[in-house]
Design a protein around this motif. Structure first.
Motif, PDB file in Angstrom:
ATOM      1  N   PHE A  72       2.114  -5.615   8.919  1.00 34.09           N
ATOM      2  CA  PHE A  72       1.761  -5.611   7.186  1.00 34.09           C
ATOM      3  C   PHE A  72       1.029  -4.502   6.943  1.00 34.09           C
ATOM      4  N   PHE A  73       0.049  -3.912   7.642  1.00 28.68           N
ATOM      5  CA  PHE A  73      -0.888  -2.780   6.847  1.00 28.68           C
ATOM      6  C   PHE A  73       0.108  -1.379   7.244  1.00 28.68           C
TER       7      PHE A  73
ATOM      8  N   ILE B 171      -4.197 -12.522  -3.959  1.00 32.00           N
ATOM      9  CA  ILE B 171      -4.080 -12.940  -5.504  1.00 32.00           C
ATOM     10  C   ILE B 171      -3.012 -14.060  -5.717  1.00 32.00           C
ATOM     11  N   GLY B 172      -1.831 -13.999  -5.057  1.00 34.94           N
ATOM     12  CA  GLY B 172      -0.928 -14.746  -5.291  1.00 34.94           C
ATOM     13  C   GLY B 172      -1.050 -16.146  -4.727  1.00 34.94           C
ATOM     14  N   LEU B 173      -1.179 -16.160  -3.571  1.00 33.16           N
ATOM     15  CA  LEU B 173      -1.536 -17.237  -2.801  1.00 33.16           C
ATOM     16  C   LEU B 173      -3.043 -17.773  -2.731  1.00 33.16           C
TER      17      LEU B 173
ATOM     18  N   ILE C   5     -11.791  -5.459   0.705  1.00 30.72           N
ATOM     19  CA  ILE C   5     -11.498  -6.886   0.595  1.00 30.72           C
ATOM     20  C   ILE C   5     -10.020  -7.193   0.730  1.00 30.72           C
ATOM     21  N   VAL C   6      -9.171  -6.040   0.476  1.00 33.28           N
ATOM     22  CA  VAL C   6      -7.807  -6.309   0.787  1.00 33.28           C
ATOM     23  C   VAL C   6      -7.367  -6.591   2.283  1.00 33.28           C
ATOM     24  N   ARG C   7      -8.250  -5.659   3.108  1.00 32.70           N
ATOM     25  CA  ARG C   7      -8.079  -5.719   4.344  1.00 32.70           C
ATOM     26  C   ARG C   7      -8.654  -7.004   5.204  1.00 32.70           C
TER      27      ARG C   7
ATOM     28  N   ILE D  57      -3.193   0.716   0.154  1.00 32.82           N
ATOM     29  CA  ILE D  57      -2.370  -0.675  -0.065  1.00 32.82           C
ATOM     30  C   ILE D  57      -2.708  -0.704  -1.637  1.00 32.82           C
ATOM     31  N   GLU D  58      -1.718  -1.122  -2.424  1.00 28.48           N
ATOM     32  CA  GLU D  58      -1.930  -1.466  -3.762  1.00 28.48           C
ATOM     33  C   GLU D  58      -1.177  -2.749  -4.142  1.00 28.48           C
TER      34      GLU D  58
END
Length: 236
Positions: free
Chosen positions: A220-221, A158-160, A181-183, A148-149
């Motif tokens: 999503f993933f 990051i956005g929300l 962290i992303v997951r 995932i990038e």
């Protein structure tokens, strides 16, 4: 002389593509008349973003919902709400064109913590909505490599997460790693923040819309991994 030929798939009818993808998720069973829908709009200059956003707004209005737009871009615009509103308006994403109000704030709500103890922050207006629609272009990240990038996950974090969330997660990545962290943050956002769906966008070698994909939260993933593979294949 070297000549390179690109296989460049292009979405010819944006509005129809958005309609078909949203319809595929059968959201009428989840979206009730009068409910509010927060739609994220980023700052990366996505092709056709104004038309994509307007098409989404029209889809949710047809279900009797009340969509509104949330600038979702971390610290861009100097971390100032009105500047972030100005950024999306500069892309043509205006209240007049889309038919939906823009609600910009830098305020966040802490919705919980990850297993690693990282606070999870989320845009206040989006958190207060009945549903959240995450819109993002899936592409390789300039600084992080993984399954995932840049895409739907990054938009949730990051956005929300706004300026506070972006700063917090970038710091957390130093102590843990990007993939972890992303997951972990994404799982908490999906669990706590009313994420209804994602709309992944992939562009071709000419910066044109190549693919629009509606994604259910539980997928999503896996779906974003697939879209990232396509995004890398279609890069020049």
């Amino acid at each position: 002389r070297v000549l390179q030929h690109f296989e460049a798939p292009t979405v010819q009818d944006i509005a129809t593509a958005v309609h078909d993808e949203v319809s595929r998720l059968n959201l009428s069973s989840r979206v009730k008349v009068g409910q509010s829908i927060a739609i994220s709009v980023g700052s990366r200059g996505i092709a056709n973003i104004a038309l994509i956003t307007r098409s989404l707004v029209e889809e949710f209005k047809s279900l009797g919902a009340k969509p509104f737009l949330v600038p979702a871009m971390g610290s861009h615009g100097g971390g100032v709400a009105e500047n972030q509103r100005g950024i999306i308006e500069s892309y043509g994403v205006t209240e007049k064109y889309t038919g939906a109000p823009i609600r910009a704030t830098m305020e966040t709500v802490e919705v919980g913590r990850t297993e690693e103890g990282v606070p999870v922050l989320f845009d206040r207006f989006a958190f207060e909505a009945d549903h959240v629609v995450v819109v993002g272009r899936v592409k390789p990240h300039t600084g992080f490599n993984g399954e995932i990038e840049s895409g739907l996950h990054k938009m949730m974090l990051i956005g929300l997460g706004k300026h506070k969330g972006a700063a917090l997660y970038h710091q957390a990545i130093i102590h843990h790693n990007w993939d972890l962290i992303v997951r972990s943050v994404a799982r908490k956002v999906i669990e706590k923040c009313g994420v209804l769906m994602g709309l992944g966008i992939v562009e071709n070698q000419y910066d044109q819309t190549a693919l629009i994909k509606a994604v259910a939260p539980k997928e999503f993933f896996e779906r974003e991994k697939e879209l990232l593979v396509l995004a890398k294949e279609w890069m020049p």
